[in-house]
Design an enzyme around this catalytic site. Structure first.
Site, PDB file in Angstrom:
ATOM      1  N   LYS A  80       8.931 -58.679  17.328  1.00  0.00           N
ATOM      2  CA  LYS A  80       9.014 -58.630  16.014  1.00  0.00           C
ATOM      3  C   LYS A  80      10.505 -58.737  15.877  1.00  0.00           C
ATOM      4  CE  LYS A  80       7.422 -57.092  11.586  1.00  0.00           C
ATOM      5  NZ  LYS A  80       6.584 -56.195  10.810  1.00  0.00           N
ATOM      6  N   SER A 110       3.728 -58.189   7.076  1.00  0.00           N
ATOM      7  CA  SER A 110       4.755 -58.841   7.353  1.00  0.00           C
ATOM      8  C   SER A 110       5.028 -59.178   8.805  1.00  0.00           C
ATOM      9  CB  SER A 110       6.089 -57.865   7.084  1.00  0.00           C
ATOM     10  OG  SER A 110       6.107 -56.537   8.083  1.00  0.00           O
ATOM     11  N   SER A 124       1.181 -53.959   7.662  1.00  0.00           N
ATOM     12  CA  SER A 124       1.942 -55.246   7.906  1.00  0.00           C
ATOM     13  C   SER A 124       1.380 -55.679   9.507  1.00  0.00           C
ATOM     14  CB  SER A 124       3.367 -54.947   8.132  1.00  0.00           C
ATOM     15  OG  SER A 124       3.747 -55.340   6.935  1.00  0.00           O
TER      16      SER A 124
END
Ligand SMILES: [Mg+2]
Ligand SMILES: [Zn+2]
Lengths: 484, 494, 95
Positions: free
Chosen positions: B79, B160, B184
């Site tokens: 990420k 997210s 998330s």
């Protein structure tokens, strides 16, 4: 007691002063990063990625900084909060990489304490300390290196500071000066701050307001970062007079941040901080509450040295005059030197007089601090011992001391090598006296005719003839006898 | 033979170790998939060289007869919230465009130390603020899933960690890192039919992860099944002296401890999670989950978490407040974007830079956070929210008196279409209604794929555990996973 | 909860985010809605409840006073939009 008053057109005004002193904590590394705190390095070389607030960097507190703040708190008899925490003070400025300063607002490490200042007119006054909290220093901005740019150096960014907040207990520039000096002395005794105001290790935010005596507090202004005792006093004097002028002209004081200009001795409004009043403090979520245990506090307490007030009282108890005791304890290096002198066997009263006159005089001449004294405490003790046992007269001692300063040799060696021993040999002294009287028959007659003042002349001549080595007391006695 | 890219973490690790295929072959297969899947916009940066280097090191070590590292030969996605040394790291924001960290986050370093290689940096909601991946400055991530009704409406991969979820679901990588502040990891996992676990707050170091809300942020793994999550988490977790909130505890051997036998476990069903307007399919799935848990030997008990309703509003004070401060460092002075209009002074430069660099949702949250901390509002908002947070944590403590784990849906709906909720921030925030309470309490929680809705879209079930009981969470997840037998996968259209 | 544009501008200024009149107008009802929704927290009786300080019981660790970092100026300045003579450069600040 003489009250400090400003004479205005409408009468007398009283000045109310509170100080927030920022003192750099003595530590090797910064408060929340492992970068060095050493002064004077090349720009941005003592900066870790944490200090530069790179994304994802996190603070980890330095135990020593906490310890030094706790010890400082203990030195002013303050309450130590076993549970405290760090808050963020949010504002934007180029010297503040994180966009917030990690500080302590809601739960400071150290609570209420106090210290006593000596007043010029004699006596002491207790000044309250509201709190001491630990926080990060900011970086440094340079404005004069480029016509359109300011340069940012983050070497100081993240260095640990103690903010020591006084109560508004001071009423004159002199009291404020005495407070800063006393605080500095305590910090240096404790070893928590080097007190070096020129290098910015200690600087004061000066809160000043004025009021008619007995009236409620007026609106205050805060003059930031004043970095010497003299400037603190000047800033107060100027700011208090300015406020009186404003008020007497029918104006009002705006609560604002001001800047002191040492060149003109005046203060002016600091536009750059105008909208900085909403700091949005909240607990720093990167840090847990700081919880101190008894073992930690016990160690802090046990490691505290004898502090100036206690030392002064002890010296006075040894028969040293209050004046000398004050002089000897004001600076930690002096006190340390003097303690070593006593430790080496010197007699307190004699030693205190000697240090306050002879040693200080010599160091002054040489432009040296006591920690650089060419004569060590044990050498000085030896010298004083030679005076005490009548081996040296006062004037011989002065001679020996001069040689010691020059050569660094021990006094016994100097006395031995140069034959500077004082003599009480009555036969030798009588012989010289006879010679002096023979050479000055007219003066002998004058003396005997009633000119008593000439006695000093004969002492001088005798001492001179004996190269200063005669015991002055014996010379006196024998001269009196010989002159009749 | 199955394609190498269909294999998960354990299968790749074991296959490389057994010599069934080389790590290089695995890396090449995934690298090819990544570069062919640009339409998903899951990757912001591709780093094939990183993946190949790790693979070659794994092959070389094996040839030399060295003991295999736990993730030897496994290429993963990272990420973009994790700072990676020498590789651009932007948190999917313009304000960090061009930023190349001279340092490595602790979690990513641990993964490399474990032998993993990096396929690239994954797209995400900007600064991890979002639930649909629509706030990235570099374009939406498109879910590989499509509704079975034949409509081609692009769907949200969740957020997210939406680049992570999309990439794993599309078989572009066997596993990826995620971060979870209010859901998330779990919500995007649920939206894309994969598994993901947020460990106990403090298990994974936050050092080097771009901060969103420090008291909530936790890294965790996302992968296709529970075992793979356990393997990844073991590599990612562990004490780090550079994070003052890191837990000074040994990392349990979660993979070795896996067991789907829930005998003796009491699983709580929080009644407050039966929210209004919950789609009946979610309710039905939850009921199936309860049956599966019972089948695995667990005792089912109803519990109450009375302050559940207040978790979201508390979260939307605390997280933006922390974020407003955490994001103050993006000022155009030391890194990233600088916008300096003609004649601008320093403060103008800050305002211009931040206006140009932050996306709308980030600005919105900074503004909310600034507001709730500002003079006169702090106590009413921030202090009150912090007290409610205490009450929410107490709710969980009380629940643990009567149960060991909690079972809930992960999200109140299946994946929605991109654009469907982006105009209504509160509707978007409500997506995290089931995940936020455990975040506020710092508890470990995981989502496992459990079924499909009427449109053929994945739905997830969430297991929440006591602090430090990741093992209990993983085991319950495993029991559900085995019974759900989730085998659906998106058909490749990209 | 209604938020006016003046408040929006004040908050934006505190947060150092430049906004236009139009943006302020758009943000006012948006922030108002969110703050209004958040305000339901006021219903919760929190008398005698301490604000949460640590989500998982844990002690703040203190590190030793040892220099372990710094001396990395190149890394510190490597991403700077403007660095000169070892400094970060910013528009001239008048104090
Ligand atoms: Mg101040
Ligand atoms: Zn301060």
């Amino acid at each position: 007691m003489v009250d400090y008053r400003i004479q205005g057109a409408t009468g007398e005004w009283e000045v109310v002063i509170g100080l927030e002193v920022h003192a750099q904590v003595t530590s090797n590394a910064k408060l929340f990063s492992g970068a060095s705190t050493a002064f004077g390095a090349e720009p941005n070389t003592q900066v870790s990625l944490v200090d530069a607030a790179m994304p994802g960097m996190l603070p980890v507190p330095n135990r020593e900084c906490i310890r030094q703040a706790v010890r400082t708190g203990m030195a002013i008899d303050a309450a130590i909060n076993k549970w405290s925490r760090f808050d963020r003070k949010n504002y934007f400025y180029a010297d503040l990489p994180q966009g917030y300063q990690i500080s302590q607002l809601y739960h400071p490490l150290v609570g209420e304490g106090s210290l006593d200042i000596e007043l010029d007119e004699g006596g002491t006054k207790t000044i309250g300390v509201e709190r001491i909290h630990v926080e990060q220093d900011a970086g440094k901005l340079m404005h004069d290196q480029h016509p359109t740019r300011s340069y940012v150096d983050l070497n100081r960014s993240g260095v640990a500071l103690m903010e020591i907040v006084s109560r508004p207990d001071m009423r004159s520039p002199a009291e404020a000066g005495a407070y800063v000096r006393k605080l500095r002395s305590i910090l240096r005794y404790v070893g928590s701050c080097d007190g070096n105001m020129e290098e910015g290790s200690m600087r004061a935010d000066v809160n000043v307001s004025v009021r008619k005596p007995g009236a409620p507090f007026g609106t205050r202004t805060e003059t930031k970062n004043v970095n010497s005792v003299r400037f603190v006093m000047q800033a107060i004097e100027h700011e208090a007079n300015r406020q009186v002028d404003v008020l007497e002209a029918g104006g009002t004081i705006v609560q604002e941040t001001r800047l002191y200009d040492p060149d003109s001795g005046t203060t002016r409004s600091m536009r750059s901080k105008e909208d900085a009043h909403d700091y949005r403090y909240f607990p720093d979520p990167d840090l847990l509450p700081l919880e101190l245990d008894d073992a930690f506090l016990d160690e802090c307490r046990a490691s505290l040295p004898e502090l100036p007030d206690a030392k002064r009282a002890r010296y006075e108890g040894l028969g040293i005059t209050p004046y000398n005791a004050g002089v000897l304890t004001a600076e930690v290096e002096t006190a340390r030197w003097f303690d070593a002198l006593l430790e080496a066997g010197a007699k307190p009263v004699q030693a205190s007089n000697w240090v306050a006159s002879e040693l200080f005089g010599a160091l002054n001449r040489l432009g040296k601090g006591i920690e650089e004294s060419p004569v060590s405490p044990s050498q000085a003790a030896e010298l004083l011992g030679l005076v005490a046992d009548d081996t040296l007269s006062g004037s011989l001692a002065k001679q020996v001391f001069e040689i010691m300063l020059e050569t660094g040799d021990d006094p016994a060696k100097i006395v031995e090598e140069r034959g500077l021993k004082q003599t009480s040999d009555t036969g030798a002294i009588e012989k010289v006296i006879a010679e002096v009287m023979a050479a000055n028959e007219d003066k002998v007659a004058d003396y005997r005719g009633g000119k008593d003042k000439l006695f000093g002349f004969f002492v001088g001549q005798t001492m001179k003839a004996m190269a200063g080595k005669a015991n002055p007391q014996v010379v006196n006695e024998l001269l009196k006898k010989a002159l009749g | 033979m199955t394609e190498l890219t269909d294999l998960g973490v354990a299968a790749i690790r074991d296959g490389v170790q057994d010599g069934a295929f080389s790590a290089r072959e695995v890396a090449e297969a995934f690298v090819a998939k990544v570069s062919a899947a640009k339409q998903l916009n899951a990757f912001l940066v591709e780093t094939p060289d990183h993946a190949f280097a790790a693979a070659d090191a794994a092959d070389k070590a094996r040839a030399a007869g060295e003991a295999a590292k736990p993730l030897a030969g496994v290429p993963i996605g990272m990420k973009d919230l994790f700072c990676t040394k020498g590789v651009p790291s932007t948190a999917a924001s313009h304000i960090l465009e061009g930023f190349t960290p001279p340092y490595e986050s602790t979690v990513s370093q641990k993964l490399w130390d474990a032998g993993a290689g990096m396929l690239g940096k994954l797209n995400m909601d900007q600064f991890a603020m979002g639930s649909s991946n629509e706030t990235s400055a570099f374009g939406n991530v498109i879910s590989p899933w499509r509704r079975s009704d034949g409509g081609n409406a692009p769907l949200a991969p969740g957020g997210s960690s939406g680049g992570s979820s999309a990439a794993i679901a599309a078989r572009l990588c066997p596993a990826a890192t995620g971060t979870d502040t209010g859901g998330s990891i779990r919500q995007p996992a649920a939206f894309t039919g994969i598994a993901g676990i947020k460990p106990t707050y403090g298990r994974c170091s936050r050092f080097g992860i771009v901060a969103f809300a420090s008291s909530l942020d936790q890294a965790g793994p996302m992968a296709r099944d529970v075992r793979d999550c356990a393997i990844m988490l073991e590599a990612m977790a562990g004490f780090d002296a550079r994070d003052a909130t890191s837990l000074e505890l040994d990392v349990p051997r979660w993979e070795a401890g896996l067991s789907s036998d829930l005998k003796g476990k009491r699983i709580g069903i929080p009644k407050e999670y039966r929210v209004e307007n919950m789609p009946s399919e979610i309710d039905a799935l939850w009921q199936r989950g309860i049956d599966w848990a019972r089948d695995a030997g667990a005792e089912i008990v109803e519990v109450s978490l009375p302050h559940t309703k207040y978790a979201l509003p508390a979260y939307y004070i605390i997280a933006p407040a922390e974020a407003s401060s955490n994001l103050a460092r993006y000022d155009g002075v030391r890194y990233g974007l600088r916008d300096l209009p003609d004649g601008a002074n320093l403060q103008d430069m800050y305002a211009a830079t931040r206006a140009a660099g932050f996306g709308d949702e980030v600005k919105r949250r900074i503004m909310i956070g600034t507001y709730v901390l500002s003079a006169g509002y702090y106590d009413a908002y921030f202090t009150q929210a912090s007290k409610v947070r205490t009450l929410i944590a107490r709710d969980f403590d009380a629940a643990w008196e009567s149960c060991d784990l909690l079972l809930t849906p992960t999200a109140p709906s299946a994946a929605f279409a991109l654009g469907e909720k982006s105009a209504d921030p509160i509707a978007m925030y409500l997506n995290d209604v089931f995940t936020v309470p455990s975040s506020l309490a710092g508890l470990p929680a995981m989502s496992v794929p459990a079924g499909l809705d009427g449109h053929g879209l994945p739905l997830g079930l969430q297991v929440i555990g006591k602090a430090l009981d990741e093992q209990g969470v993983l085991n319950a997840g495993l029991a559900l996973e085995q019974r759900a037998g989730f085998a659906a996968r998106p058909e490749a259209w990209w | 909860m209604s938020v006016d544009t003046a408040t929006v501008k004040r908050i934006a200024s505190l947060a150092r985010i430049a906004i236009t009149e139009e943006e302020a107008g758009r943000l006012a009802p948006e922030l108002g809605n969110i703050l209004g929704w958040i305000e339901q927290l006021g219903e919760v009786d929190t008398r005698d409840v301490a604000p949460m300080t640590a989500v998982i019981p844990n002690h703040l660790r203190l590190r030793d006073d040892v220099v372990t970092d710094g001396g990395v100026r190149d890394a510190v300045l490597s991403n700077a939009p403007q660095a000169e003579h070892g400094f970060f450069a910013v528009p001239k600040v008048i104090e």
